[in-house]
Design a protein around this motif. Structure first.
Motif, PDB file in Angstrom:
ATOM      1  N   PHE A 112      14.624   7.720 -10.173  1.00 49.46           N
ATOM      2  CA  PHE A 112      14.220   6.641  -9.281  1.00 49.46           C
ATOM      3  C   PHE A 112      12.963   7.058  -8.522  1.00 49.46           C
ATOM      4  CE2 PHE A 112      17.023   9.254  -6.745  1.00 49.46           C
ATOM      5  CZ  PHE A 112      16.450   9.257  -5.476  1.00 49.46           C
ATOM      6  N   VAL A 113      12.292   6.075  -7.974  1.00 52.04           N
ATOM      7  CA  VAL A 113      11.032   6.295  -7.261  1.00 52.04           C
ATOM      8  C   VAL A 113      11.306   6.368  -5.771  1.00 52.04           C
ATOM      9  CG1 VAL A 113       8.732   5.364  -6.802  1.00 52.04           C
ATOM     10  CG2 VAL A 113       9.790   5.010  -9.021  1.00 52.04           C
ATOM     11  N   THR A 114      10.631   7.290  -5.110  1.00 52.32           N
ATOM     12  CA  THR A 114      10.738   7.381  -3.656  1.00 52.32           C
ATOM     13  C   THR A 114       9.363   7.619  -3.049  1.00 52.32           C
ATOM     14  OG1 THR A 114      11.825   8.476  -1.785  1.00 52.32           O
ATOM     15  CG2 THR A 114      11.277   9.868  -3.671  1.00 52.32           C
ATOM     16  N   GLY A 115       9.232   7.157  -1.830  1.00 55.82           N
ATOM     17  CA  GLY A 115       8.021   7.391  -1.051  1.00 55.82           C
ATOM     18  C   GLY A 115       8.369   8.080   0.251  1.00 55.82           C
ATOM     19  N   ALA A 116       9.592   8.635   0.312  1.00 49.70           N
ATOM     20  CA  ALA A 116      10.037   9.329   1.526  1.00 49.70           C
ATOM     21  C   ALA A 116       9.212  10.596   1.735  1.00 49.70           C
ATOM     22  CB  ALA A 116      11.519   9.676   1.416  1.00 49.70           C
ATOM     23  N   VAL A 117       8.773  10.802   2.967  1.00 50.24           N
ATOM     24  CA  VAL A 117       7.956  11.974   3.272  1.00 50.24           C
ATOM     25  C   VAL A 117       8.812  13.235   3.358  1.00 50.24           C
ATOM     26  CG1 VAL A 117       6.219  10.604   4.472  1.00 50.24           C
ATOM     27  CG2 VAL A 117       8.054  11.667   5.769  1.00 50.24           C
ATOM     28  N   TRP A 118       8.189  14.367   3.134  1.00 48.55           N
ATOM     29  CA  TRP A 118       8.844  15.663   3.241  1.00 48.55           C
ATOM     30  C   TRP A 118       9.099  15.940   4.717  1.00 48.55           C
ATOM     31  CZ3 TRP A 118      10.866  18.871  -0.260  1.00 48.55           C
ATOM     32  CH2 TRP A 118      11.180  20.173   0.128  1.00 48.55           C
ATOM     33  N   THR A 119      10.333  16.331   5.056  1.00 44.81           N
ATOM     34  CA  THR A 119      10.670  16.617   6.455  1.00 44.81           C
ATOM     35  C   THR A 119      11.290  17.998   6.578  1.00 44.81           C
ATOM     36  OG1 THR A 119      12.958  15.808   6.399  1.00 44.81           O
ATOM     37  CG2 THR A 119      11.220  14.161   6.773  1.00 44.81           C
ATOM     38  N   SER A 120      11.585  18.382   7.798  1.00 47.41           N
ATOM     39  CA  SER A 120      12.220  19.676   8.039  1.00 47.41           C
ATOM     40  C   SER A 120      13.658  19.705   7.526  1.00 47.41           C
ATOM     41  CB  SER A 120      12.186  20.006   9.535  1.00 47.41           C
ATOM     42  OG  SER A 120      12.894  19.025  10.257  1.00 47.41           O
ATOM     43  N   SER A 157       0.835  -1.196   0.000  1.00 49.58           N
ATOM     44  CA  SER A 157       0.000   0.000   0.000  1.00 49.58           C
ATOM     45  C   SER A 157       0.871   1.248   0.000  1.00 49.58           C
ATOM     46  CB  SER A 157      -0.918   0.015   1.222  1.00 49.58           C
ATOM     47  OG  SER A 157      -0.145   0.113   2.394  1.00 49.58           O
ATOM     48  N   ALA A 158       0.441   2.224  -0.742  1.00 47.87           N
ATOM     49  CA  ALA A 158       1.093   3.527  -0.800  1.00 47.87           C
ATOM     50  C   ALA A 158       0.038   4.515  -1.250  1.00 47.87           C
ATOM     51  CB  ALA A 158       2.260   3.521  -1.767  1.00 47.87           C
ATOM     52  N   ARG A 159       0.113   5.712  -0.741  1.00 48.50           N
ATOM     53  CA  ARG A 159      -0.852   6.733  -1.151  1.00 48.50           C
ATOM     54  C   ARG A 159      -0.320   7.570  -2.301  1.00 48.50           C
ATOM     55  NH1 ARG A 159      -2.850   9.716   4.152  1.00 48.50           N
ATOM     56  NH2 ARG A 159      -0.629   9.778   4.598  1.00 48.50           N
ATOM     57  N   TRP A 160       1.008   7.621  -2.436  1.00 52.99           N
ATOM     58  CA  TRP A 160       1.635   8.443  -3.461  1.00 52.99           C
ATOM     59  C   TRP A 160       3.080   7.984  -3.668  1.00 52.99           C
ATOM     60  CZ3 TRP A 160       5.975  10.775  -1.646  1.00 52.99           C
ATOM     61  CH2 TRP A 160       6.083  10.873  -0.268  1.00 52.99           C
ATOM     62  N   ALA A 161       3.702   8.462  -4.729  1.00 55.39           N
ATOM     63  CA  ALA A 161       5.113   8.209  -5.009  1.00 55.39           C
ATOM     64  C   ALA A 161       5.638   9.388  -5.823  1.00 55.39           C
ATOM     65  CB  ALA A 161       5.298   6.914  -5.782  1.00 55.39           C
ATOM     66  N   VAL A 162       6.934   9.603  -5.746  1.00 54.03           N
ATOM     67  CA  VAL A 162       7.570  10.681  -6.492  1.00 54.03           C
ATOM     68  C   VAL A 162       8.736  10.076  -7.278  1.00 54.03           C
ATOM     69  CG1 VAL A 162       8.730  12.915  -6.328  1.00 54.03           C
ATOM     70  CG2 VAL A 162       6.987  12.325  -4.668  1.00 54.03           C
ATOM     71  N   ILE A 163       8.814  10.404  -8.552  1.00 52.56           N
ATOM     72  CA  ILE A 163       9.959   9.997  -9.356  1.00 52.56           C
ATOM     73  C   ILE A 163      10.877  11.209  -9.455  1.00 52.56           C
ATOM     74  CG2 ILE A 163      10.759   9.155 -11.598  1.00 52.56           C
ATOM     75  CD1 ILE A 163       7.983   7.846 -11.937  1.00 52.56           C
ATOM     76  N   VAL A 164      12.113  11.031  -9.006  1.00 47.65           N
ATOM     77  CA  VAL A 164      13.076  12.124  -8.947  1.00 47.65           C
ATOM     78  C   VAL A 164      14.383  11.720  -9.619  1.00 47.65           C
ATOM     79  CG1 VAL A 164      12.100  13.041  -6.797  1.00 47.65           C
ATOM     80  CG2 VAL A 164      13.984  11.403  -6.694  1.00 47.65           C
ATOM     81  N   ARG A 165      15.222  12.728  -9.831  1.00 46.89           N
ATOM     82  CA  ARG A 165      16.567  12.522 -10.382  1.00 46.89           C
ATOM     83  C   ARG A 165      17.527  13.378  -9.581  1.00 46.89           C
ATOM     84  NH1 ARG A 165      19.689  15.323 -14.141  1.00 46.89           N
ATOM     85  NH2 ARG A 165      18.023  16.825 -14.389  1.00 46.89           N
ATOM     86  N   ASP A 166      18.644  12.776  -9.113  1.00 46.61           N
ATOM     87  CA  ASP A 166      19.656  13.521  -8.366  1.00 46.61           C
ATOM     88  C   ASP A 166      20.452  14.364  -9.353  1.00 46.61           C
ATOM     89  OD1 ASP A 166      21.726  14.506  -6.784  1.00 46.61           O
ATOM     90  OD2 ASP A 166      22.006  12.616  -5.713  1.00 46.61           O
ATOM     91  N   VAL A 167      20.320  15.672  -9.275  1.00 47.73           N
ATOM     92  CA  VAL A 167      20.966  16.569 -10.241  1.00 47.73           C
ATOM     93  C   VAL A 167      22.433  16.822  -9.917  1.00 47.73           C
ATOM     94  CG1 VAL A 167      18.799  17.684 -10.883  1.00 47.73           C
ATOM     95  CG2 VAL A 167      20.188  18.661  -9.037  1.00 47.73           C
ATOM     96  N   LEU A 168      22.910  16.362  -8.763  1.00 40.38           N
ATOM     97  CA  LEU A 168      24.315  16.532  -8.410  1.00 40.38           C
ATOM     98  C   LEU A 168      25.185  15.396  -8.940  1.00 40.38           C
ATOM     99  CD1 LEU A 168      24.026  17.802  -4.728  1.00 40.38           C
ATOM    100  CD2 LEU A 168      24.305  19.138  -6.831  1.00 40.38           C
ATOM    101  N   ARG A 169      24.560  14.360  -9.437  1.00 40.09           N
ATOM    102  CA  ARG A 169      25.295  13.210  -9.967  1.00 40.09           C
ATOM    103  C   ARG A 169      25.235  13.226 -11.495  1.00 40.09           C
ATOM    104  NH1 ARG A 169      25.279   8.055  -6.550  1.00 40.09           N
ATOM    105  NH2 ARG A 169      25.795   7.306  -8.618  1.00 40.09           N
ATOM    106  N   ALA A 170      26.376  13.129 -12.116  1.00 37.33           N
ATOM    107  CA  ALA A 170      26.411  13.100 -13.582  1.00 37.33           C
ATOM    108  C   ALA A 170      25.657  11.900 -14.124  1.00 37.33           C
ATOM    109  CB  ALA A 170      27.859  13.089 -14.065  1.00 37.33           C
ATOM    110  N   ASP A 171      25.676  10.800 -13.381  1.00 38.35           N
ATOM    111  CA  ASP A 171      24.991   9.585 -13.806  1.00 38.35           C
ATOM    112  C   ASP A 171      23.648   9.411 -13.097  1.00 38.35           C
ATOM    113  OD1 ASP A 171      25.973   9.107 -11.291  1.00 38.35           O
ATOM    114  OD2 ASP A 171      26.608   7.058 -11.707  1.00 38.35           O
ATOM    115  N   GLY A 172      23.092  10.510 -12.621  1.00 40.46           N
ATOM    116  CA  GLY A 172      21.835  10.454 -11.865  1.00 40.46           C
ATOM    117  C   GLY A 172      20.681   9.935 -12.694  1.00 40.46           C
ATOM    118  N   GLU A 173      20.278   8.712 -12.422  1.00 43.16           N
ATOM    119  CA  GLU A 173      19.144   8.092 -13.104  1.00 43.16           C
ATOM    120  C   GLU A 173      17.872   8.345 -12.295  1.00 43.16           C
ATOM    121  OE1 GLU A 173      19.054   6.311 -16.025  1.00 43.16           O
ATOM    122  OE2 GLU A 173      21.141   6.903 -16.309  1.00 43.16           O
TER     123      GLU A 173
END
Length: 99
Positions: free
Chosen positions: A73-81, A55-71
């Motif tokens: 990926f999917v994350t479900g990590a919540v927004w924190t301080s 079960s998941a309510r949402w997901a975010v597909i992101v790319r690490d812009v600091l990595r030249a090889d940043g592919e």
């Protein structure tokens, strides 16, 4: 007297609170990297499939812009301080199901 599940549900954060300002096009940074949000998936069944969980309510597909090889990926990590918004995204498209 309220049912226990009602009490627990009333204390769960809203999906919008967990997602935070991570709309498509947003750029945010934390201790692990700087990420551009490519897709916000709010359809629970699609999010669960992407995250490979029951079960998941949402997901975010992101790319690490600091990595030249940043592919992407999917994350479900919540927004924190610890997360910092660098550039806002397009909120108008934020909660539409991803195609």
């Amino acid at each position: 007297m309220p049912i226990i599940t009602d009490i627990i549900a009333s204390r769960l954060p809203l999906a919008e609170e967990e997602i935070g300002p991570r709309h498509p096009g947003a750029l945010y940074q934390n201790a692990t990297g700087a990420y551009e949000v490519l897709v916000l998936v709010t359809d629970p069944s699609e999010a669960a499939q992407l995250l490979r969980c029951d079960s998941a309510r949402w997901a975010v597909i992101v790319r690490d812009v600091l990595r030249a090889d940043g592919e992407p990926f999917v994350t479900g990590a919540v927004w924190t301080s610890e997360d910092r918004l660098v550039r806002p995204g397009r909120a108008a498209d934020a909660f539409a199901p991803a195609a």
